[in-house]
Design a protein around this motif. Structure first.
Motif, short mmCIF file in Angstrom:
data_model
loop_
_atom_site.label_atom_id
_atom_site.label_comp_id
_atom_site.label_asym_id
_atom_site.label_seq_id
_atom_site.Cartn_x
_atom_site.Cartn_y
_atom_site.Cartn_z
N ILE A 1 0.85 -1.19 0.00
CA ILE A 1 0.00 0.00 0.00
C ILE A 1 0.89 1.24 0.00
CG2 ILE A 1 -1.75 1.24 1.32
CD1 ILE A 1 -2.42 -1.48 2.64
N GLU A 2 0.57 2.17 -0.88
CA GLU A 2 1.29 3.47 -0.88
C GLU A 2 0.61 4.38 0.15
OE1 GLU A 2 1.46 5.23 -4.79
OE2 GLU A 2 1.80 3.25 -5.67
N LEU B 1 -7.91 3.83 0.81
CA LEU B 1 -6.97 2.86 0.25
C LEU B 1 -7.68 1.50 0.30
CD1 LEU B 1 -3.75 3.96 2.18
CD2 LEU B 1 -4.61 4.82 -0.02
N MET B 2 -7.65 0.76 -0.82
CA MET B 2 -8.31 -0.55 -0.85
C MET B 2 -7.28 -1.64 -1.10
SD MET B 2 -11.11 -2.14 -3.54
CE MET B 2 -12.62 -1.47 -2.88
N VAL B 3 -7.38 -2.71 -0.31
CA VAL B 3 -6.57 -3.90 -0.59
C VAL B 3 -7.50 -4.96 -1.16
CG1 VAL B 3 -4.69 -3.48 1.03
CG2 VAL B 3 -6.75 -4.61 1.84
N ASP B 4 -7.04 -5.57 -2.27
CA ASP B 4 -7.89 -6.53 -2.98
C ASP B 4 -7.00 -7.64 -3.54
OD1 ASP B 4 -9.98 -7.77 -4.28
OD2 ASP B 4 -10.40 -6.13 -5.65
N SER B 5 -7.60 -8.81 -3.73
CA SER B 5 -6.84 -9.93 -4.27
C SER B 5 -6.83 -9.93 -5.79
CB SER B 5 -7.43 -11.24 -3.75
OG SER B 5 -8.81 -11.30 -4.06
N GLY B 6 -7.59 -9.03 -6.40
CA GLY B 6 -7.68 -8.98 -7.87
C GLY B 6 -9.07 -8.57 -8.25
N ARG C 1 -5.33 5.27 8.00
CA ARG C 1 -6.07 5.91 6.91
C ARG C 1 -7.32 5.07 6.67
NH1 ARG C 1 -2.88 7.89 2.26
NH2 ARG C 1 -5.00 8.46 1.64
N PRO C 2 -8.35 5.64 6.07
CA PRO C 2 -9.53 4.83 5.75
C PRO C 2 -9.15 3.67 4.81
CG PRO C 2 -10.05 7.16 5.60
CD PRO C 2 -8.56 7.07 5.77
N LEU C 3 -9.38 2.45 5.28
CA LEU C 3 -8.97 1.25 4.55
C LEU C 3 -10.20 0.42 4.15
CD1 LEU C 3 -6.47 -0.55 3.70
CD2 LEU C 3 -6.89 -1.79 5.83
N ILE C 4 -10.21 0.00 2.90
CA ILE C 4 -11.29 -0.86 2.40
C ILE C 4 -10.71 -2.24 2.15
CG2 ILE C 4 -13.01 -1.24 0.59
CD1 ILE C 4 -12.96 1.79 0.06
N LEU C 5 -11.37 -3.26 2.68
CA LEU C 5 -10.95 -4.64 2.48
C LEU C 5 -11.87 -5.31 1.47
CD1 LEU C 5 -9.19 -7.11 3.29
CD2 LEU C 5 -10.88 -7.58 5.08
N ALA C 6 -11.28 -5.93 0.44
CA ALA C 6 -12.05 -6.65 -0.58
C ALA C 6 -11.34 -7.97 -0.87
CB ALA C 6 -12.15 -5.81 -1.85
N GLY C 7 -12.03 -8.83 -1.59
CA GLY C 7 -11.39 -10.08 -2.03
C GLY C 7 -11.86 -11.28 -1.24
N ASN D 1 -9.48 -4.97 10.78
CA ASN D 1 -10.06 -3.73 11.30
C ASN D 1 -10.21 -2.66 10.21
OD1 ASN D 1 -11.19 -2.07 13.24
ND2 ASN D 1 -9.21 -1.21 13.83
N PRO D 2 -10.87 -3.00 9.09
CA PRO D 2 -11.01 -2.03 8.00
C PRO D 2 -12.09 -0.99 8.30
CG PRO D 2 -12.23 -4.02 7.47
CD PRO D 2 -11.55 -4.26 8.80
N THR D 3 -12.09 0.09 7.54
CA THR D 3 -13.12 1.12 7.63
C THR D 3 -14.37 0.65 6.88
OG1 THR D 3 -11.30 2.70 7.46
CG2 THR D 3 -13.53 3.60 7.31
N VAL D 4 -14.12 0.00 5.72
CA VAL D 4 -15.19 -0.46 4.84
C VAL D 4 -14.84 -1.86 4.35
CG1 VAL D 4 -16.47 0.04 2.68
CG2 VAL D 4 -15.50 1.93 4.01
N VAL D 5 -15.85 -2.71 4.19
CA VAL D 5 -15.66 -4.01 3.54
C VAL D 5 -16.44 -4.00 2.23
CG1 VAL D 5 -15.08 -5.37 5.58
CG2 VAL D 5 -17.49 -5.03 4.98
#
Length: 195
Positions: free
Chosen positions: A109-110, A118-123, A140-146, A161-165
């Protein structure tokens, strides 16, 4: 309280399910793929959404002009950028009034990104689960996906502990959004009990 984004909405029935379950964000995919919708369709779907649900446009290397045209037409509140997005491009979108989600797929993550989320995703819609233990905690506001589903969402929230899923295929049955799965997913997120 963790917020929920239901992505890949394509039909009025999807909108009804998202309204009924009280999602926080509704995602329209403008990038090529199984869930892609046209601007015309997105505008019709948005018209049926409860007003307090924010709309997100999903883009993969689309031009800033294309993104801004969709925003100015009234289809989206937030641009979700997959692929390469420069600080200057994010600045242009911000100047126009758009919020920005920058997606990091299986990469670090930058933290200095100018994006709002910022979103982390598997693709892109791969449905694969990330190694949640390896996701760094960021201020920072973090979104978890995948690969998220109504069954694994509690564990994911406790570890990351994400902000958004963000979920799409994880609330589908035979490739179609399932109102019961959407309801269960959001219920499990909102009733999440931290041990």
């Amino acid at each position: 309280m963790v917020q929920v984004k239901i992505c890949g909405l394509m039909k009025q029935a999807d909108i009804q399910a998202v309204n009924d379950a009280a999602a926080d964000f509704a995602g329209f995919v403008f990038a090529p793929g199984r869930h892609q919708v046209s601007l015309t369709t997105a505008l019709k779907l948005r018209a049926g959404l409860v007003p307090n649900i924010q709309t997100v446009g999903v883009f993969v290397n689309e031009s800033i002009d294309e993104i801004l045209a969709i925003y100015r037409a009234g289809a989206i509140d937030i641009a979700q950028l997959h692929g390469k997005s420069t600080p200057d491009e994010i600045k242009i979108l911000h100047a126009a009034g758009l919020k920005v989600i920058q997606v990091f797929e299986r990469q670090s993550i930058e933290l200095n990104s100018r994006a709002d989320y910022l979103m982390v995703d598997s693709g892109k819609g791969s449905g694969q689960i990330l190694n949640w233990q390896n996701i760094p905690h960021v201020d920072r506001p973090l979104i978890l996906a995948g690969g998220l589903t109504p069954i694994n969402i509690n564990q994911a929230i406790q570890l990351v502990n994400p902000t958004v899923v963000d979920v799409s295929s994880g609330v589908e049955t035979n490739g179609v959004k399932d109102p019961d799965k959407i309801m269960n997913f959001i219920k499990n997120v909102k009733e999440e009990i931290v041990l």
